[in-house]
Design an enzyme around this catalytic site. Sequence first.
Site, PDB file in Angstrom:
ATOM      1  CE1 TYR A 262       0.924   5.446 -11.426  1.00 41.62           C
ATOM      2  CE2 TYR A 262       1.982   4.478 -13.331  1.00 41.62           C
ATOM      3  CZ  TYR A 262       2.056   5.197 -12.161  1.00 41.62           C
ATOM      4  OH  TYR A 262       3.267   5.671 -11.719  1.00 41.62           O
TER       5      TYR A 262
ATOM      6  N   GLY B 295       0.783  -1.235   0.000  1.00 38.72           N
ATOM      7  CA  GLY B 295       0.000   0.000   0.000  1.00 38.72           C
ATOM      8  C   GLY B 295       0.814   1.283   0.000  1.00 38.72           C
TER       9      GLY B 295
HETATM   10  C1  COA Z   1       4.106   0.754  -9.327  1.00 38.44           C
HETATM   11  C2  COA Z   1       4.518   0.786  -7.839  1.00 38.44           C
HETATM   12  C3  COA Z   1       4.889   2.224  -7.464  1.00 38.44           C
HETATM   13  C4  COA Z   1       3.342   0.286  -6.979  1.00 38.44           C
HETATM   14  O1  COA Z   1       3.679   0.451  -5.602  1.00 38.44           O
HETATM   15  P1  COA Z   1       3.209  -0.606  -4.484  1.00 38.44           P
HETATM   16  O2  COA Z   1       3.563  -0.030  -3.171  1.00 38.44           O
HETATM   17  O3  COA Z   1       3.754  -1.948  -4.805  1.00 38.44           O
HETATM   18  O4  COA Z   1       1.627  -0.664  -4.734  1.00 38.44           O
HETATM   19  P2  COA Z   1       0.520  -0.762  -3.600  1.00 38.44           P
HETATM   20  O5  COA Z   1       0.927  -1.813  -2.621  1.00 38.44           O
HETATM   21  O6  COA Z   1       0.279   0.583  -3.054  1.00 38.44           O
HETATM   22  O7  COA Z   1      -0.763  -1.246  -4.431  1.00 38.44           O
HETATM   23  C5  COA Z   1      -1.991  -0.805  -4.000  1.00 38.44           C
HETATM   24  C6  COA Z   1      -3.094  -1.549  -4.697  1.00 38.44           C
HETATM   25  O8  COA Z   1      -2.784  -1.948  -6.031  1.00 38.44           O
HETATM   26  C7  COA Z   1      -2.994  -3.365  -6.194  1.00 38.44           C
HETATM   27  N1  COA Z   1      -2.003  -3.828  -7.160  1.00 38.44           N
HETATM   28  C8  COA Z   1      -0.684  -4.018  -6.949  1.00 38.44           C
HETATM   29  N2  COA Z   1      -0.065  -4.382  -8.103  1.00 38.44           N
HETATM   30  C9  COA Z   1      -1.037  -4.428  -9.059  1.00 38.44           C
HETATM   31  C10 COA Z   1      -1.044  -4.758 -10.444  1.00 38.44           C
HETATM   32  N3  COA Z   1       0.069  -5.113 -11.096  1.00 38.44           N
HETATM   33  N4  COA Z   1      -2.223  -4.667 -11.107  1.00 38.44           N
HETATM   34  C11 COA Z   1      -3.350  -4.321 -10.485  1.00 38.44           C
HETATM   35  N5  COA Z   1      -3.414  -4.002  -9.174  1.00 38.44           N
HETATM   36  C12 COA Z   1      -2.268  -4.072  -8.466  1.00 38.44           C
HETATM   37  C13 COA Z   1      -2.814  -3.905  -4.800  1.00 38.44           C
HETATM   38  O9  COA Z   1      -3.472  -5.137  -4.651  1.00 38.44           O
HETATM   39  C14 COA Z   1      -3.478  -2.819  -3.974  1.00 38.44           C
HETATM   40  O10 COA Z   1      -4.893  -2.899  -4.076  1.00 38.44           O
HETATM   41  P3  COA Z   1      -5.859  -2.610  -2.803  1.00 38.44           P
HETATM   42  O11 COA Z   1      -5.548  -1.185  -2.353  1.00 38.44           O
HETATM   43  O12 COA Z   1      -7.228  -2.760  -3.363  1.00 38.44           O
HETATM   44  O13 COA Z   1      -5.474  -3.638  -1.806  1.00 38.44           O
HETATM   45  C15 COA Z   1       5.722  -0.169  -7.579  1.00 38.44           C
HETATM   46  O14 COA Z   1       5.402  -1.458  -8.029  1.00 38.44           O
HETATM   47  C16 COA Z   1       7.025   0.273  -8.226  1.00 38.44           C
HETATM   48  O15 COA Z   1       7.788   1.083  -7.678  1.00 38.44           O
HETATM   49  N6  COA Z   1       7.329  -0.271  -9.425  1.00 38.44           N
HETATM   50  C17 COA Z   1       8.586   0.012 -10.105  1.00 38.44           C
HETATM   51  C18 COA Z   1       8.661   1.443 -10.570  1.00 38.44           C
HETATM   52  C19 COA Z   1       7.533   1.781 -11.495  1.00 38.44           C
HETATM   53  O16 COA Z   1       7.187   1.012 -12.386  1.00 38.44           O
HETATM   54  N7  COA Z   1       6.991   2.984 -11.281  1.00 38.44           N
HETATM   55  C20 COA Z   1       5.992   3.537 -12.121  1.00 38.44           C
HETATM   56  C21 COA Z   1       6.700   4.192 -13.258  1.00 38.44           C
HETATM   57  S1  COA Z   1       5.611   5.176 -14.225  1.00 38.44           S
END
Ligand code: COA
Length: 141
Positions: free
Chosen positions: A109, A73
């Site tokens: 997203y 989260g």
């Molecule tokens: C993208 C990123 C920022 C997400 O951060 P995170 O802390 O892992 O995500 P969260 O834990 O906050 O996810 C929150 C929600 O998304 C959901 N979720 C996580 N990954 C998901 C996916 N691939 N597809 C759909 N939903 C997803 C979770 O289940 C959660 O849902 P909920 O609130 O209903 O329980 C992280 O994976 C990251 O840093 N990735 C590498 C860098 C990157 O790609 N950044 C974006 C560049 S534009």
Amino acid sequence: CLSAPFLPVVLRADGFGGDPFYQCLIAELAPEQEDKQGHLIGYALFFFGYSVNTGRIVYLENLYVVSESRGRGIGKKLMSEVAKVALARGCVEMKFTVAEWNVRALAWYRQLGAQDKTEAGGWHCMELGGEALHRLAGDRR
Ligand SMILES: CC(C)(COP(=O)(O)OP(=O)(O)OC[C@H]1O[C@@H](n2cnc3c(N)ncnc32)[C@H](O)[C@@H]1OP(=O)(O)O)[C@@H](O)C(=O)NCCC(=O)NCCS
């Protein structure tokens, strides 16, 4: 990731110098995890802009959570905090670009409610830099 000539010293000056070009929210491990207190686990880097169509906008330039802290989260919380700052400044939209290969981030997203403007409206993300920018400015380098 940063290109070679783009040094951390520039990043620091541009965000924390006299004329900041961006703002940044960071996520750190909680104080109770004493051995890792203040340990940085994520960040959201953003700046403000303007659109003649919609008005004030915030541009999310980069969002990152370290791999071992993902799925807890933190990314969503960082996005939520950027949204709060943006709304407090009168913004009506958050814009950002995502690489096509980053299918996990695209899905992520989307589930937050983001719309893909390339798919929905055929918008292309354009960039004019390097030699082309200097040429346009009439700068003979
Ligand atoms: C993208 C990123 C920022 C997400 O951060 P995170 O802390 O892992 O995500 P969260 O834990 O906050 O996810 C929150 C929600 O998304 C959901 N979720 C996580 N990954 C998901 C996916 N691939 N597809 C759909 N939903 C997803 C979770 O289940 C959660 O849902 P909920 O609130 O209903 O329980 C992280 O994976 C990251 O840093 N990735 C590498 C860098 C990157 O790609 N950044 C974006 C560049 S534009």
